[in-house]
Design a protein around this motif. Sequence first.
Motif, PDB file in Angstrom:
ATOM      1  N   GLY A 170     -27.619   3.027  26.671  1.00 52.39           N
ATOM      2  CA  GLY A 170     -27.159   1.658  26.472  1.00 52.39           C
ATOM      3  C   GLY A 170     -25.677   1.646  26.147  1.00 52.39           C
ATOM      4  O   GLY A 170     -24.847   2.190  26.866  1.00 52.39           O
ATOM      5  N   SER A 171     -25.348   1.033  25.028  1.00 52.37           N
ATOM      6  CA  SER A 171     -23.949   0.964  24.577  1.00 52.37           C
ATOM      7  C   SER A 171     -23.625   2.050  23.567  1.00 52.37           C
ATOM      8  O   SER A 171     -22.641   1.946  22.823  1.00 52.37           O
ATOM      9  N   ASP A 174     -20.034   3.442  23.396  1.00 49.56           N
ATOM     10  CA  ASP A 174     -19.066   2.517  22.798  1.00 49.56           C
ATOM     11  C   ASP A 174     -19.222   2.488  21.278  1.00 49.56           C
ATOM     12  O   ASP A 174     -18.228   2.466  20.540  1.00 49.56           O
ATOM     13  N   HIS A 175     -20.466   2.479  20.813  1.00 47.95           N
ATOM     14  CA  HIS A 175     -20.693   2.498  19.366  1.00 47.95           C
ATOM     15  C   HIS A 175     -20.141   3.787  18.754  1.00 47.95           C
ATOM     16  O   HIS A 175     -19.537   3.763  17.668  1.00 47.95           O
ATOM     17  N   THR A 197     -18.276   6.747  31.589  1.00 51.15           N
ATOM     18  CA  THR A 197     -18.687   6.647  30.185  1.00 51.15           C
ATOM     19  C   THR A 197     -17.837   7.548  29.305  1.00 51.15           C
ATOM     20  O   THR A 197     -17.387   7.146  28.227  1.00 51.15           O
ATOM     21  N   TYR A 201     -15.229   6.327  26.413  1.00 48.55           N
ATOM     22  CA  TYR A 201     -15.433   6.810  25.049  1.00 48.55           C
ATOM     23  C   TYR A 201     -14.151   7.420  24.496  1.00 48.55           C
ATOM     24  O   TYR A 201     -13.735   7.107  23.365  1.00 48.55           O
TER      25      TYR A 201
END
Length: 328
Positions: A170-171, A174-175, A197, A201
């Motif tokens: 998922g995200s 980013d988290h 991704t 990041y």
Amino acid sequence: MTIRLSVLDRSHTRRGVPAPEALRETVEFAREAEAAGYHRFWVAEHHSVPGIAGAAPAVLATAVAGATSRIRVGTGGVMLPNHAPLVVAEQFGVLGSLFPGRIDLGLGRSVGFTSGIRRALGRDTGAAEDYPAQVAELLGYFTGAQRAHPGVRAVAAQGQRPEPFLLATGSGADHAADLGLPVVVAAAHGEERLLETIRRYRARFRPSPWADAPHVVLARSVAVADTAELAEDLLVPEAWAGVHSRRHGEFPPLEPPEAIRARSMTDRERHQFERALRGHLFGTERAVALGLEELVERTGADEVLVTTSGYDQRQRRDSYRRLAALVG
């Protein structure tokens, strides 16, 4: 080639073998991984899955840490929305107290796979909506910065420093970047998506008390054998189990590769099966060494988390030993 190698073992069950045996094999496999020189050994969390016995990662990680002496031990990962952050902090505070300097805390945001599992866990589909806040609360119990519940402390966790990671589902990437944490990525949606991704990041990463710089762990199945065909045999059981799960909604125990190859498949099943065998790294030592070097160069990964399963445990362990020897 120099690259740090680690292991993720999900305690897959096998047809005709009792599930408790898969857990005992995980502990024994950890001893062998340590002897071979692997850096980390992680276990996973899957609830009510016939093909996977690993459901209580904190408990299994304790057994693995107790059976080894040097290798880092952790999770890939604890599905945080299934749990109260306080309980996870307490569990890993105890682990860190018993095995100082060796504990990793890999976290994911998945909730129980079916509505029945979610009800049994006391969760619903919205349990992951505040995942970043859950992660921040959990880590706050270790640092003393937890403010979600004033006056509440995870006593064993205070002052402990397990090494935290977020899974990039998922995200998740980013988290991880926003929270300043290492990330674990896989090519579940193709290599271009994987590379994007990783790029995002690294560009978004903000240093934190947990990590000064981005750290990418690349999860990948890697199989080494005398021939490419024998190496592929290690990948066949999980590939077919994945096809079965898409059709029946349940990931089954692994079957021998020869039984799967002899199976009569529909055109759709055959297409899904062949697709499931793509994107992995397998072959002889020379082929895998070249492929691994190219993969690390393309992605810039800081370490590789090897996720290979397989029905034949002797062949699987031999593959891991050969792979470790390739990188010294």
